[in-house]
Design an enzyme around this catalytic site. Structure first.
Site, PDB file in Angstrom:
ATOM      1  N   THR A   8      28.470-104.677 -95.170  1.00  0.00           N
ATOM      2  CA  THR A   8      28.926-104.249 -93.850  1.00  0.00           C
ATOM      3  C   THR A   8      27.869-104.517 -92.788  1.00  0.00           C
ATOM      4  O   THR A   8      26.670-104.534 -93.086  1.00  0.00           O
ATOM      5  CB  THR A   8      29.248-102.739 -93.887  1.00  0.00           C
ATOM      6  OG1 THR A   8      29.485-102.287 -92.559  1.00  0.00           O
ATOM      7  CG2 THR A   8      28.090-101.925 -94.457  1.00  0.00           C
ATOM      8  N   ASP A   9      28.316-104.650 -91.550  1.00  0.00           N
ATOM      9  CA  ASP A   9      27.360-104.816 -90.438  1.00  0.00           C
ATOM     10  C   ASP A   9      26.586-103.526 -90.161  1.00  0.00           C
ATOM     11  O   ASP A   9      25.576-103.547 -89.449  1.00  0.00           O
ATOM     12  CB  ASP A   9      28.081-105.284 -89.163  1.00  0.00           C
ATOM     13  CG  ASP A   9      29.173-104.332 -88.670  1.00  0.00           C
ATOM     14  OD1 ASP A   9      29.445-103.304 -89.324  1.00  0.00           O
ATOM     15  OD2 ASP A   9      29.763-104.639 -87.613  1.00  0.00           O
ATOM     16  N   GLU A  10      27.047-102.405 -90.750  1.00  0.00           N
ATOM     17  CA  GLU A  10      26.378-101.131 -90.463  1.00  0.00           C
ATOM     18  C   GLU A  10      24.977-101.066 -91.041  1.00  0.00           C
ATOM     19  O   GLU A  10      24.207-100.169 -90.687  1.00  0.00           O
ATOM     20  CB  GLU A  10      27.213 -99.973 -91.006  1.00  0.00           C
ATOM     21  CG  GLU A  10      28.563 -99.901 -90.366  1.00  0.00           C
ATOM     22  CD  GLU A  10      29.264 -98.585 -90.620  1.00  0.00           C
ATOM     23  OE1 GLU A  10      28.621 -97.639 -91.087  1.00  0.00           O
ATOM     24  OE2 GLU A  10      30.467 -98.521 -90.345  1.00  0.00           O
ATOM     25  N   TYR A  17      26.109 -93.561 -95.876  1.00  0.00           N
ATOM     26  CA  TYR A  17      26.937 -94.707 -96.286  1.00  0.00           C
ATOM     27  C   TYR A  17      26.204 -96.017 -96.037  1.00  0.00           C
ATOM     28  O   TYR A  17      26.034 -96.835 -96.946  1.00  0.00           O
ATOM     29  CB  TYR A  17      28.270 -94.707 -95.524  1.00  0.00           C
ATOM     30  CG  TYR A  17      28.983 -96.049 -95.564  1.00  0.00           C
ATOM     31  CD1 TYR A  17      29.500 -96.546 -96.751  1.00  0.00           C
ATOM     32  CD2 TYR A  17      29.113 -96.831 -94.415  1.00  0.00           C
ATOM     33  CE1 TYR A  17      30.125 -97.791 -96.804  1.00  0.00           C
ATOM     34  CE2 TYR A  17      29.735 -98.068 -94.450  1.00  0.00           C
ATOM     35  CZ  TYR A  17      30.241 -98.545 -95.646  1.00  0.00           C
ATOM     36  OH  TYR A  17      30.848 -99.774 -95.699  1.00  0.00           O
ATOM     37  N   LYS A  49      24.731 -98.946 -98.624  1.00  0.00           N
ATOM     38  CA  LYS A  49      25.121-100.368 -98.589  1.00  0.00           C
ATOM     39  C   LYS A  49      23.881-101.236 -98.383  1.00  0.00           C
ATOM     40  O   LYS A  49      23.755-102.307 -98.971  1.00  0.00           O
ATOM     41  CB  LYS A  49      26.148-100.627 -97.479  1.00  0.00           C
ATOM     42  CG  LYS A  49      27.503 -99.982 -97.698  1.00  0.00           C
ATOM     43  CD  LYS A  49      28.251-100.499 -98.926  1.00  0.00           C
ATOM     44  CE  LYS A  49      28.732-101.920 -98.784  1.00  0.00           C
ATOM     45  NZ  LYS A  49      29.612-102.317 -99.922  1.00  0.00           N
TER      46      LYS A  49
HETATM   47  P1  NAD Z   1      38.253 -98.447 -99.513  1.00  0.00           P
HETATM   48  O1  NAD Z   1      37.588 -97.109 -99.548  1.00  0.00           O
HETATM   49  O2  NAD Z   1      39.599 -98.591 -98.928  1.00  0.00           O
HETATM   50  O3  NAD Z   1      38.315 -99.030-101.003  1.00  0.00           O
HETATM   51  C1  NAD Z   1      37.259 -98.919-101.909  1.00  0.00           C
HETATM   52  C2  NAD Z   1      37.825 -99.030-103.325  1.00  0.00           C
HETATM   53  O4  NAD Z   1      36.714 -98.949-104.248  1.00  0.00           O
HETATM   54  C3  NAD Z   1      38.791 -97.905-103.694  1.00  0.00           C
HETATM   55  O5  NAD Z   1      39.950 -98.458-104.293  1.00  0.00           O
HETATM   56  C4  NAD Z   1      38.013 -97.042-104.682  1.00  0.00           C
HETATM   57  O6  NAD Z   1      38.847 -96.410-105.650  1.00  0.00           O
HETATM   58  C5  NAD Z   1      37.090 -98.066-105.313  1.00  0.00           C
HETATM   59  N1  NAD Z   1      35.872 -97.470-105.873  1.00  0.00           N
HETATM   60  C6  NAD Z   1      35.035 -96.592-105.261  1.00  0.00           C
HETATM   61  N2  NAD Z   1      34.048 -96.253-106.110  1.00  0.00           N
HETATM   62  C7  NAD Z   1      34.260 -96.924-107.264  1.00  0.00           C
HETATM   63  C8  NAD Z   1      33.594 -96.985-108.520  1.00  0.00           C
HETATM   64  N3  NAD Z   1      32.478 -96.248-108.757  1.00  0.00           N
HETATM   65  N4  NAD Z   1      34.072 -97.790-109.484  1.00  0.00           N
HETATM   66  C9  NAD Z   1      35.207 -98.524-109.262  1.00  0.00           C
HETATM   67  N5  NAD Z   1      35.895 -98.489-108.108  1.00  0.00           N
HETATM   68  C10 NAD Z   1      35.423 -97.697-107.132  1.00  0.00           C
HETATM   69  O7  NAD Z   1      37.195 -99.396 -98.792  1.00  0.00           O
HETATM   70  P2  NAD Z   1      37.416-100.735 -97.953  1.00  0.00           P
HETATM   71  O8  NAD Z   1      37.492-100.400 -96.522  1.00  0.00           O
HETATM   72  O9  NAD Z   1      38.472-101.557 -98.596  1.00  0.00           O
HETATM   73  O10 NAD Z   1      35.997-101.424 -98.188  1.00  0.00           O
HETATM   74  C11 NAD Z   1      35.799-102.349 -99.248  1.00  0.00           C
HETATM   75  C12 NAD Z   1      34.399-102.905 -99.165  1.00  0.00           C
HETATM   76  O11 NAD Z   1      34.219-103.564 -97.911  1.00  0.00           O
HETATM   77  C13 NAD Z   1      33.298-101.856 -99.250  1.00  0.00           C
HETATM   78  O12 NAD Z   1      32.237-102.389-100.024  1.00  0.00           O
HETATM   79  C14 NAD Z   1      32.873-101.646 -97.800  1.00  0.00           C
HETATM   80  O13 NAD Z   1      31.531-101.256 -97.725  1.00  0.00           O
HETATM   81  C15 NAD Z   1      33.063-103.042 -97.251  1.00  0.00           C
HETATM   82  N6  NAD Z   1      33.334-103.131 -95.799  1.00  0.00           N
HETATM   83  C16 NAD Z   1      34.365-102.424 -95.229  1.00  0.00           C
HETATM   84  C17 NAD Z   1      34.650-102.577 -93.885  1.00  0.00           C
HETATM   85  C18 NAD Z   1      35.796-101.852 -93.221  1.00  0.00           C
HETATM   86  O14 NAD Z   1      35.947-101.961 -92.010  1.00  0.00           O
HETATM   87  N7  NAD Z   1      36.621-101.135 -93.936  1.00  0.00           N
HETATM   88  C19 NAD Z   1      33.868-103.442 -93.105  1.00  0.00           C
HETATM   89  C20 NAD Z   1      32.812-104.143 -93.712  1.00  0.00           C
HETATM   90  C21 NAD Z   1      32.576-103.993 -95.072  1.00  0.00           C
HETATM   91  O1  TDX Z   2      39.404 -89.757 -85.845  1.00  0.00           O
HETATM   92  C1  TDX Z   2      38.500 -90.536 -85.554  1.00  0.00           C
HETATM   93  N1  TDX Z   2      38.119 -90.635 -84.246  1.00  0.00           N
HETATM   94  C2  TDX Z   2      37.129 -91.476 -83.836  1.00  0.00           C
HETATM   95  O2  TDX Z   2      36.811 -91.539 -82.646  1.00  0.00           O
HETATM   96  C3  TDX Z   2      37.842 -91.376 -86.525  1.00  0.00           C
HETATM   97  C4  TDX Z   2      38.248 -91.297 -87.980  1.00  0.00           C
HETATM   98  C5  TDX Z   2      36.860 -92.233 -86.103  1.00  0.00           C
HETATM   99  N2  TDX Z   2      36.494 -92.282 -84.795  1.00  0.00           N
HETATM  100  C6  TDX Z   2      35.482 -93.267 -84.348  1.00  0.00           C
HETATM  101  C7  TDX Z   2      34.200 -93.339 -85.141  1.00  0.00           C
HETATM  102  C8  TDX Z   2      33.823 -94.802 -84.998  1.00  0.00           C
HETATM  103  O3  TDX Z   2      33.147 -94.994 -83.758  1.00  0.00           O
HETATM  104  O4  TDX Z   2      36.101 -94.550 -84.505  1.00  0.00           O
HETATM  105  C9  TDX Z   2      35.154 -95.534 -84.933  1.00  0.00           C
HETATM  106  C10 TDX Z   2      35.592 -96.115 -86.273  1.00  0.00           C
HETATM  107  O5  TDX Z   2      35.466 -95.086 -87.241  1.00  0.00           O
HETATM  108  P1  TDX Z   2      35.764 -95.352 -88.808  1.00  0.00           P
HETATM  109  O6  TDX Z   2      37.152 -95.870 -88.963  1.00  0.00           O
HETATM  110  O7  TDX Z   2      35.367 -94.143 -89.569  1.00  0.00           O
HETATM  111  O8  TDX Z   2      34.816 -96.604 -89.106  1.00  0.00           O
HETATM  112  P2  TDX Z   2      33.234 -96.843 -89.001  1.00  0.00           P
HETATM  113  O9  TDX Z   2      32.480 -95.585 -89.145  1.00  0.00           O
HETATM  114  O10 TDX Z   2      32.980 -97.699 -87.804  1.00  0.00           O
HETATM  115  O11 TDX Z   2      33.003 -97.704 -90.363  1.00  0.00           O
HETATM  116  C11 TDX Z   2      33.994 -98.699 -90.750  1.00  0.00           C
HETATM  117  O12 TDX Z   2      33.514 -99.996 -90.463  1.00  0.00           O
HETATM  118  C12 TDX Z   2      32.441-100.471 -91.220  1.00  0.00           C
HETATM  119  C13 TDX Z   2      34.324 -98.585 -92.237  1.00  0.00           C
HETATM  120  O13 TDX Z   2      34.792 -97.270 -92.522  1.00  0.00           O
HETATM  121  C14 TDX Z   2      33.129 -98.932 -93.083  1.00  0.00           C
HETATM  122  O14 TDX Z   2      33.486 -98.907 -94.467  1.00  0.00           O
HETATM  123  C15 TDX Z   2      32.674-100.316 -92.700  1.00  0.00           C
HETATM  124  O15 TDX Z   2      31.500-100.647 -93.409  1.00  0.00           O
END
Ligand code: NAD
Ligand code: TDX
Length: 333
Positions: free
Chosen positions: A121-123, A148, A152
């Site tokens: 992630t970019d975080e 988190y 990562k």
């Molecule tokens: P998500 O929470 O929707 O899915 C994560 C999945 O991993 C779930 O199905 C969960 O059951 C599984 N999991 C968790 N712990 C586990 C373990 N110990 N063993 C096996 N499975 C396990 O998350 P997502 O948003 O789909 O993110 C997927 C990946 O992408 C993550 O690595 C996250 O850091 C990265 N990522 C997410 C975003 C975003 O915006 N959502 C952005 C950049 C990177």
């Molecule tokens: O109810 C809300 N109100 C609100 O203002 C929630 C749930 C979030 N927020 C804000 C917090 C953040 O500024 O919205 C923005 C996005 O929040 P999230 O969806 O929780 O995402 P963020 O914390 O930015 O992280 C996401 O992007 C990077 C993913 O959850 C991560 O897994 C990924 O790595």
């Protein structure tokens, strides 16, 4: 080609499975997923006729991981605890899945000389000031702000250390905020869409000026394939689609889709340590010939709203559980 997709029953991983099988139907996929609260069994529905198997298990289970990695040609590692708010309440589960689980996969990939792509992630770079013209590049120093993003960041460091010291064949990508179908209702965009479907106002943390760099999940997964096919071993690619928007802008757009005033939302308690702004310089991934197809955020958002409107059974239970947790900590300002 046989692929082991960890976390393939979650948001991005399941979209990766669907897109891969639609475009490369000959691929054999094993999903390894612990089926935590973030997974949804329905995410892998509708794949009859394809060679796809779900193994319910933990990436920290070294014997299971060793067997599954031995049997595959490529690991695409999505599995992680992914929610910043949860990481503030329960950091140890992030250490286990994101750090320990990643190291278990790396050990197996080294033992069987299997290529691995690590999804990050970019975080990991922390945040940028709202008025800073800079964007994250692969050279930006790591400065994670939440448990988190710290977990990562640690996992990325382990991947690089294994490439250098143990001959691991791996690549890393750090992507910005994804949106699209099958995202858990605890996350920002689905949460607000579902609130609006219930006739309730969106809930914005703090001032709402925080900026996220939104990318459609299919664009992310196409970029992952570009790295798998054309990436250089040991290299890191930053994935983003020039989609910077403040939370207030996103909430305004959603309100408009639902025929409400743009400013019709509730301010709630801010997230401690809330990152101000993320922004990706995508030159590294664009150098592989990738470019986003979902350039029109408004259209992507409308399609995402339609998906949630059409799939209430997919999100109902998860939404109830997520809102119960929010109710315990969130106050209206
Ligand atoms: P998500 O929470 O929707 O899915 C994560 C999945 O991993 C779930 O199905 C969960 O059951 C599984 N999991 C968790 N712990 C586990 C373990 N110990 N063993 C096996 N499975 C396990 O998350 P997502 O948003 O789909 O993110 C997927 C990946 O992408 C993550 O690595 C996250 O850091 C990265 N990522 C997410 C975003 C975003 O915006 N959502 C952005 C950049 C990177
Ligand atoms: O109810 C809300 N109100 C609100 O203002 C929630 C749930 C979030 N927020 C804000 C917090 C953040 O500024 O919205 C923005 C996005 O929040 P999230 O969806 O929780 O995402 P963020 O914390 O930015 O992280 C996401 O992007 C990077 C993913 O959850 C991560 O897994 C990924 O790595």
């Amino acid at each position: 080609m046989r692929i082991l997709v960890t976390g393939g029953a979650g948001f991005i991983g399941s979209n990766f499975v669907h897109r891969t099988l639609a475009r490369r139907p000959e691929t054999r996929i094993t999903v390894l997923d612990k089926m935590t609260y973030a997974a949804n069994p329905d995410n892998l529905a509708g794949l009859g006729g394809f060679d796809v198997e779900l193994v319910e298990g933990d990436i920290c289970d070294t014997a299971l991981v060793d067997r599954l990695v031995r049997e595959t040609d490529l690991v695409v590692h999505f599995a992680a605890e992914s929610h910043n708010d949860k990481s503030l309440r329960d950091p140890m589960s992030f250490v286990r899945s994101n750090v320990e689980g990643t190291v278990a996969l790396l050990d197996a990939a080294v033992a069987h000389d299997v290529r691995l792509h690590h999804i990050s992630t970019d975080e990991v770079f922390g945040d940028l000031a709202l008025d800073d013209p800079a964007k994250f590049t692969p050279e930006t120093p790591y400065a994670p702000s939440s448990p988190y993003s710290a977990s990562k960041a640690a996992s990325d460091h382990f991947v690089r250390a294994y490439v250098r010291s143990k001959g691991l064949r791996a690549t890393i990508s750090n992507c910005s905020n994804n949106y699209g179908p099958r995202q858990h209702p605890e996350k920002f965009i689905p949460r607000q869409i579902i609130n609006l479907l219930h006739g309730q106002a969106p809930r914005v943390y703090g001032t709402g000026e925080n900026v996220r760099d939104w990318i459609h999940v299919d664009d992310h997964n196409d970029a992952v394939w570009a790295v798998i096919e054309r990436g250089e071993i040991g290299a890191t690619y930053l994935i983003g689609a020039d989609g910077e928007r403040s939370n207030l802008q996103v909430v305004g757009d959603l309100n408009e889709i639902f025929g409400r005033g743009r400013g019709d939302f509730v301010h709630v308690t801010d997230r401690p340590g809330h990152d101000r702004r993320y922004a990706i310089d995508a030159a590294s991934i664009r150098s592989l010939g990738w470019e986003p197809r979902h350039a029109d955020f408004a259209a992507g958002l409308r399609a995402t709203v339609d998906w949630y409107r059409e799939h209430p059974r997919w999100w109902e239970r998860a939404r109830e559980a997520a809102e119960e947790i929010y109710r315990a900590s969130e106050r209206e300002l």
